[in-house]
Design a protein around this motif. Structure first.
Motif, PDB file in Angstrom:
ATOM      1  N   VAL A 120       8.902  53.309  28.028  1.00  0.00           N
ATOM      2  CA  VAL A 120      10.333  53.049  28.231  1.00  0.00           C
ATOM      3  C   VAL A 120      10.548  51.611  28.687  1.00  0.00           C
ATOM      4  O   VAL A 120      11.396  50.880  28.143  1.00  0.00           O
ATOM      5  CB  VAL A 120      10.930  54.055  29.243  1.00  0.00           C
ATOM      6  CG1 VAL A 120      12.398  53.769  29.452  1.00  0.00           C
ATOM      7  CG2 VAL A 120      10.735  55.478  28.731  1.00  0.00           C
TER       8      VAL A 120
ATOM      9  N   LYS B 206      -2.622  62.022  27.451  1.00  0.00           N
ATOM     10  CA  LYS B 206      -3.201  61.074  26.479  1.00  0.00           C
ATOM     11  C   LYS B 206      -4.638  61.472  26.154  1.00  0.00           C
ATOM     12  O   LYS B 206      -5.228  60.955  25.220  1.00  0.00           O
ATOM     13  CB  LYS B 206      -3.173  59.644  27.030  1.00  0.00           C
ATOM     14  CG  LYS B 206      -1.829  59.171  27.540  1.00  0.00           C
ATOM     15  CD  LYS B 206      -0.799  59.060  26.434  1.00  0.00           C
ATOM     16  CE  LYS B 206       0.531  58.558  26.993  1.00  0.00           C
ATOM     17  NZ  LYS B 206       1.575  58.490  25.991  1.00  0.00           N
TER      18      LYS B 206
ATOM     19  N   PRO C 199      -4.076  50.606  31.822  1.00  0.00           N
ATOM     20  CA  PRO C 199      -3.721  49.606  32.829  1.00  0.00           C
ATOM     21  C   PRO C 199      -4.548  49.792  34.096  1.00  0.00           C
ATOM     22  O   PRO C 199      -5.074  50.878  34.346  1.00  0.00           O
ATOM     23  CB  PRO C 199      -2.253  49.909  33.117  1.00  0.00           C
ATOM     24  CG  PRO C 199      -2.081  51.341  32.752  1.00  0.00           C
ATOM     25  CD  PRO C 199      -3.069  51.659  31.674  1.00  0.00           C
TER      26      PRO C 199
HETATM   27  N1  UDP Z   1       0.344  49.723  27.618  1.00  0.00           N
HETATM   28  C1  UDP Z   1       0.107  48.473  28.140  1.00  0.00           C
HETATM   29  N2  UDP Z   1      -1.017  48.236  28.833  1.00  0.00           N
HETATM   30  C2  UDP Z   1      -1.946  49.208  29.011  1.00  0.00           C
HETATM   31  C3  UDP Z   1      -1.706  50.502  28.475  1.00  0.00           C
HETATM   32  C4  UDP Z   1      -0.531  50.734  27.780  1.00  0.00           C
HETATM   33  O1  UDP Z   1       0.915  47.560  27.960  1.00  0.00           O
HETATM   34  O2  UDP Z   1      -2.966  48.940  29.640  1.00  0.00           O
HETATM   35  C5  UDP Z   1       1.567  49.919  26.843  1.00  0.00           C
HETATM   36  C6  UDP Z   1       1.339  50.248  25.391  1.00  0.00           C
HETATM   37  O3  UDP Z   1       0.998  49.087  24.655  1.00  0.00           O
HETATM   38  C7  UDP Z   1       2.687  50.834  25.004  1.00  0.00           C
HETATM   39  C8  UDP Z   1       3.123  51.522  26.293  1.00  0.00           C
HETATM   40  O4  UDP Z   1       2.326  50.982  27.350  1.00  0.00           O
HETATM   41  O5  UDP Z   1       3.608  49.807  24.696  1.00  0.00           O
HETATM   42  C9  UDP Z   1       2.877  53.018  26.218  1.00  0.00           C
HETATM   43  O6  UDP Z   1       3.894  53.603  25.479  1.00  0.00           O
HETATM   44  P1  UDP Z   1       3.706  54.992  24.735  1.00  0.00           P
HETATM   45  O7  UDP Z   1       5.005  55.332  24.089  1.00  0.00           O
HETATM   46  O8  UDP Z   1       2.517  54.920  23.821  1.00  0.00           O
HETATM   47  O9  UDP Z   1       3.340  56.035  25.868  1.00  0.00           O
HETATM   48  P2  UDP Z   1       3.958  56.314  27.325  1.00  0.00           P
HETATM   49  O10 UDP Z   1       3.111  55.533  28.261  1.00  0.00           O
HETATM   50  O11 UDP Z   1       5.387  55.926  27.329  1.00  0.00           O
HETATM   51  O12 UDP Z   1       3.755  57.794  27.503  1.00  0.00           O
END
Ligand code: UDP
Length: 472
Positions: A56, A286, A312
């Protein structure tokens, strides 16, 4: 409680012109022209629960600058809660995915409402009658009634859901519905996620999108990719790797200075090693641990592939209290693997100090992957899927939620029908790893599909149409 305002930049929608067909460009220009009138004197407020980490925040950061560039006063506020509030909202999040992580009774409802009211009070000090308030996800549901009473049009957007709701989903909606029912409109990413109680004429289906010009998705030279993945320690620096630089969103130069935290045995793999990659938050749904088992037990060592599970740094995502536990469970499972399997699997936590640096790293990792996996057990949309597809990567992903809308099986990626089927996941990975021609074909079709359906231009057009219908 303090609502935090996130600064929103300005981007020009004309940037999409080279990427989209002429009729889409024209529709966009027409919309910009009418939007100036529709939104004159109004502010469009977006409210969610984190400025960083997760889909989001990613999408708001990408989309809102284009709305400002189109002349709409668009702002972004992040709510503030305490630890028990986020524990409750994480249960709501899990609950809408059908996963029971604890019942929510009167005490939880009272605390949830109390935090929502405190945030709403600050919101009301800023909004005016005629404004639009877009509230995102269960964390903000408690603010609907207050925003409405202030004379704003209120849209609640739900980014999550499951295809086959169970009793846990029903109980979670029972908790949320009284907070939500006053909203003027509801937005879901797919039809299957719409609850039975939602009034049909107020429901709108708008799938998410990615921004092709964001640091995370922008073009990146193979040299820069190599330099970044070596620079953070994901692969060995072979002497040929240059300085890990990237371009920031404002056009200024950036450099990747922080290392990733990497859990592995021995030295980093060579840059030539085919990497199977999943990039996700450390969230049970995930199924990072499932990816690890599928790889360890079913991916043929003769492919030479290594697995990188990338997420992250766990202290970096404010509204995700379970991250540390999920990472720790993955680490334990990794330690229990036989040595030969452990030696081809690494767990990687990316630095979150500088979000553009983090985005550049994700960009480089997705680009360097031989195959990108998204083995989610449930998924609202799965931005990581569109991100990797846009980079022409072959994907192996679960046939669940929004992933099923993004990938056409066998054409723009491979879908695994049952996300818990480790053998099928491994078999799909082997297929792609052993067949470069297939990998190339899937990757190219993936990029074309995202270009047609999942770019921010389509997304903004749908939003503008919805908001105009509420305001006129
Ligand atoms: N993401 C990131 N760094 C990380 C892991 C995830 O920037 O170390 C980002 C990823 O590239 C994506 C978002 O977090 O843009 C995850 O969005 P997604 O819709 O796949 O899953 P959510 O985390 O919203 O369930």
């Amino acid at each position: 409680m303090h609502l935090q305002e996130v600064p929103v930049g300005v981007s020009d929608l004309e940037r999409f012109t080279p990427l989209i067909a002429a009729d889409r460009s024209e529709a966009l220009r027409a919309l910009i022209a009418t939007s100036r009138d529709t939104f004159a004197g109004r502010t469009v407020w977006n409210v969610n629960s984190t400025a960083t980490g997760g889909g989001v925040a990613e999408m708001l950061a990408a989309l809102l600058p284009y709305a400002r560039g189109a002349g709409v006063d668009t702002r972004w506020l992040v709510i503030k809660g305490d630890t028990s509030f986020y524990a409750i909202t994480k249960r709501l999040h899990n609950g809408l995915h059908g996963v029971d992580t604890g019942a929510l009774g009167d005490a939880e409802r009272a605390h949830y409402a109390e935090v929502a009211d405190a945030n709403a009070e600050e919101l009301l000090a800023q909004i005016r009658p005629g404004d639009v308030v877009l509230l995102h996800d269960p964390q903000t549901a408690g603010m609907v009634a207050a925003a409405r009473s202030a004379g704003a049009k209120v849209v609640w957007r739900c980014h999550i859901g499951v295809d086959h709701p169970n009793d846990v989903v029903a109980a979670t909606w029972d908790f949320l519905q009284p907070f939500l029912i006053a909203a003027d409109a509801f937005v879901f990413s797919r039809v299957a996620h719409v609850p039975a109680w939602a009034p049909g004429d107020a429901v709108h289906i708008i799938p998410p999108s990615i921004d092709p010009f964001a640091v995370k998705n922008a073009e990146m030279s193979p040299e820069a990719v190599r330099a970044i993945i070596a620079g953070i320690g994901l692969v060995a620096a072979d002497g040929a790797a240059g300085t890990p630089t990237f371009q920031r969103r404002d056009g200024s130069p950036g450099r990747v200075d922080h290392l990733a935290d990497v859990i592995r045995t021995g030295p980093a793999p060579s840059p030539e090693t085919p990497l199977v990659v999943q990039v996700s938050r450390w969230d049970r749904l995930k199924d990072m641990a499932g990816v690890m088992r599928a790889f360890a037990e079913h991916v043929d060592p003769a492919t030479g592939a290594h697995l990188a599970l990338v997420g992250p740094n766990v202290s970096g995502v404010a509204d995700d209290p379970e991250g540390g536990e999920v990472l720790a469970a993955c680490h334990d499972a990794w330690r229990d693997l036989p040595h030969a399997e452990r030696a081809r699997i690494q767990l990687v936590c990316l630095p979150m100090y500088d979000l553009e640096e983090n985005a550049a790293i994700v960009n480089a990792i997705q680009r360097c992957a031989a195959v990108v996996v998204q083995k989610s057990l449930a998924e609202g949309f799965g931005l990581t899927v569109a991100e990797a597809m846009w980079k022409a990567r072959p994907m192996v992903a679960s046939d669940v939620g929004g992933i099923s809308d993004q990938i056409v099986d066998g054409d723009s990626g491979l879908l695994v029908a049952d996300p818990t089927d480790l053998a099928a996941t491994g078999a799909a990975l082997n297929r792609v790893l052993r067949d470069p021609e297939l990998a190339w074909r899937l990757g190219n079709a993936a990029k074309a599909r995202v270009g047609q359906r999942f770019l921010g231009e389509r997304h903004l057009r749908q939003y503008a149409e919805l908001l105009a219908s509420l305001l006129t």
